[in-house]
Scaffold this active site. Sequence first.
Site, PDB file in Angstrom:
ATOM      1  N   LYS A  65       0.793  -1.237   0.000  1.00 16.35           N
ATOM      2  CA  LYS A  65       0.000   0.000   0.000  1.00 16.35           C
ATOM      3  C   LYS A  65       0.828   1.291   0.000  1.00 16.35           C
ATOM      4  CE  LYS A  65      -4.337  -1.367   2.145  1.00 16.35           C
ATOM      5  NZ  LYS A  65      -5.206  -1.053   3.288  1.00 16.35           N
ATOM      6  N   ASN A  86      -4.889   1.896  -1.608  1.00 19.27           N
ATOM      7  CA  ASN A  86      -5.459   0.539  -1.635  1.00 19.27           C
ATOM      8  C   ASN A  86      -6.166   0.275  -2.960  1.00 19.27           C
ATOM      9  OD1 ASN A  86      -7.739   2.142  -1.327  1.00 19.27           O
ATOM     10  ND2 ASN A  86      -8.820   0.596  -0.128  1.00 19.27           N
ATOM     11  N   ASP A 101     -10.066   3.505   1.931  1.00 17.72           N
ATOM     12  CA  ASP A 101     -10.184   3.039   3.319  1.00 17.72           C
ATOM     13  C   ASP A 101     -10.851   4.074   4.232  1.00 17.72           C
ATOM     14  OD1 ASP A 101      -9.084   0.487   3.006  1.00 17.72           O
ATOM     15  OD2 ASP A 101      -7.042   1.191   3.334  1.00 17.72           O
ATOM     16  N   GLY A 129      -0.785   2.555  13.156  1.00 20.84           N
ATOM     17  CA  GLY A 129      -0.316   1.858  11.956  1.00 20.84           C
ATOM     18  C   GLY A 129      -1.034   2.387  10.718  1.00 20.84           C
ATOM     19  N   ALA A 131      -3.803   1.421   9.227  1.00 18.71           N
ATOM     20  CA  ALA A 131      -5.246   1.582   9.359  1.00 18.71           C
ATOM     21  C   ALA A 131      -5.577   2.861  10.124  1.00 18.71           C
ATOM     22  CB  ALA A 131      -5.850   0.372  10.070  1.00 18.71           C
ATOM     23  N   ILE A 216     -11.929  -2.018  14.480  1.00 14.95           N
ATOM     24  CA  ILE A 216     -11.760  -2.385  13.071  1.00 14.95           C
ATOM     25  C   ILE A 216     -11.361  -3.847  12.919  1.00 14.95           C
ATOM     26  CG2 ILE A 216     -11.281   0.021  12.419  1.00 14.95           C
ATOM     27  CD1 ILE A 216      -8.484  -0.979  11.635  1.00 14.95           C
ATOM     28  N   TYR A 218     -12.280  -7.569  12.764  1.00 16.20           N
ATOM     29  CA  TYR A 218     -13.571  -8.227  12.492  1.00 16.20           C
ATOM     30  C   TYR A 218     -13.504  -9.739  12.626  1.00 16.20           C
ATOM     31  CZ  TYR A 218     -11.527  -8.689   7.839  1.00 16.20           C
ATOM     32  OH  TYR A 218     -10.681  -8.964   6.799  1.00 16.20           O
TER      33      TYR A 218
HETATM   34  P1  ATR Z   1      -2.345  -1.892  10.250  1.00 18.25           P
HETATM   35  O1  ATR Z   1      -1.864  -1.481   8.905  1.00 18.25           O
HETATM   36  O2  ATR Z   1      -3.438  -2.922  10.223  1.00 18.25           O
HETATM   37  O3  ATR Z   1      -2.689  -0.722  11.101  1.00 18.25           O
HETATM   38  P2  ATR Z   1       0.218  -2.201  11.531  1.00 18.25           P
HETATM   39  O4  ATR Z   1       0.741  -1.050  10.752  1.00 18.25           O
HETATM   40  O5  ATR Z   1       1.057  -3.416  11.688  1.00 18.25           O
HETATM   41  O6  ATR Z   1      -1.144  -2.722  10.921  1.00 18.25           O
HETATM   42  O7  ATR Z   1      -0.233  -1.664  12.975  1.00 18.25           O
HETATM   43  C1  ATR Z   1      -0.617  -2.501  14.016  1.00 18.25           C
HETATM   44  C2  ATR Z   1      -1.039  -1.658  15.209  1.00 18.25           C
HETATM   45  O8  ATR Z   1      -1.322  -2.539  16.307  1.00 18.25           O
HETATM   46  C3  ATR Z   1       0.055  -0.709  15.703  1.00 18.25           C
HETATM   47  O9  ATR Z   1      -0.546   0.432  16.254  1.00 18.25           O
HETATM   48  C4  ATR Z   1       0.726  -1.558  16.781  1.00 18.25           C
HETATM   49  O10 ATR Z   1       1.421  -0.825  17.744  1.00 18.25           O
HETATM   50  P3  ATR Z   1       3.022  -0.530  17.587  1.00 18.25           P
HETATM   51  O11 ATR Z   1       3.131   0.576  16.579  1.00 18.25           O
HETATM   52  O12 ATR Z   1       3.431  -0.131  18.950  1.00 18.25           O
HETATM   53  O13 ATR Z   1       3.619  -1.817  17.107  1.00 18.25           O
HETATM   54  C5  ATR Z   1      -0.486  -2.209  17.409  1.00 18.25           C
HETATM   55  N1  ATR Z   1      -0.117  -3.396  18.179  1.00 18.25           N
HETATM   56  C6  ATR Z   1       0.173  -4.631  17.702  1.00 18.25           C
HETATM   57  N2  ATR Z   1       0.476  -5.478  18.718  1.00 18.25           N
HETATM   58  C7  ATR Z   1       0.376  -4.746  19.867  1.00 18.25           C
HETATM   59  C8  ATR Z   1       0.555  -5.035  21.266  1.00 18.25           C
HETATM   60  N3  ATR Z   1       0.909  -6.271  21.679  1.00 18.25           N
HETATM   61  N4  ATR Z   1       0.355  -4.032  22.159  1.00 18.25           N
HETATM   62  C9  ATR Z   1       0.006  -2.799  21.754  1.00 18.25           C
HETATM   63  N5  ATR Z   1      -0.176  -2.463  20.451  1.00 18.25           N
HETATM   64  C10 ATR Z   1      -0.002  -3.410  19.522  1.00 18.25           C
END
Ligand code: ATR
Length: 273
Positions: A65, A86, A101, A129, A131, A216, A218
């Site tokens: 993306k 996307n 999105d 992240g 999303a 978000i 699901y």
């Molecule tokens: P997406 O594109 O779906 O948003 P991503 O960019 O991998 O996926 O983001 C995942 C999100 O979940 C991030 O905000 C991540 O936090 P970090 O930036 O600190 O990694 C969060 N996340 C994933 N596992 C986590 C955990 N165990 N505790 C807190 N936040 C978590």
Amino acid sequence: MKKAGVMGWPIGHSKSPALHGFWLREHGVDGSYIALAVQPENLRAELHALPERGFSGVNLTVPHKEAALAMVDSVDDVARRIGATNCVLVNDGKLAATNTDAYGFITNLTTGAPNYRASKGPAVVLGAGGASRAVCVALMDAGCPEIRLTNRNRARADALAAALGKSVHVVAWDDRNDILAEAALLVNTTSLGMQGQPPLQIDLAQLPAHAVVNDIVYAPLETALLQAAKLRGNAVVDGLGMLLYQAQPAFAAFFGKTPEVTPALRAHVMAQS
Ligand code: ATR
């Protein structure tokens, strides 16, 4: 025959072929929508081959993306602000990137919680992240006065806030319970609470009764967050609709018909493993 698809690596998990396939059959469109397994090093060539292969466009998913923005002929305003695309459309042999999105998020939210108005008050957004970027842009465009953004990795939230502007305030992840006071909306954009992932730990005690809660995630459809919010009387909106509504403008652009998001579509997509 009109052709479209979704490019990702890996691509087996994508629900987009089932989703677009449902609408193709429903509308009797002479078209196809296929999963395209594209490795990152082949993305540029695969995108540029779309016009000669007769594609109307493609959706993009993980990990393409962000990278695709630098590989297309034009990027629209919403994709540029989100920092990701996307959906890449073929227009007169040229590649035009957009992002649906934000539309998917806000349309799901306002359809699922018809009384919600972004202008009513602050939104708490968990996660920073990809999303989260789309969610924050959608909320700002809908008139949300303040976004309280919190993420385990604070630097990521700071970078997002710096890119988006003054209405985004970063708060420490450990303080997430306290920023719920006076919020009109709580959105989980992290992967916490998803099947196979750790649970999301949050105490909703300070969240106003009128606030809407949206996850978000699901899978499962009713996450522990939504269950807890429902129990205390908050309106809740699940995450499947964001996936379904982001596909709506993409389908219209690919195939020339605007499809509807219906309970039958939800059931069909949920039935895909
Ligand atoms: P997406 O594109 O779906 O948003 P991503 O960019 O991998 O996926 O983001 C995942 C999100 O979940 C991030 O905000 C991540 O936090 P970090 O930036 O600190 O990694 C969060 N996340 C994933 N596992 C986590 C955990 N165990 N505790 C807190 N936040 C978590």
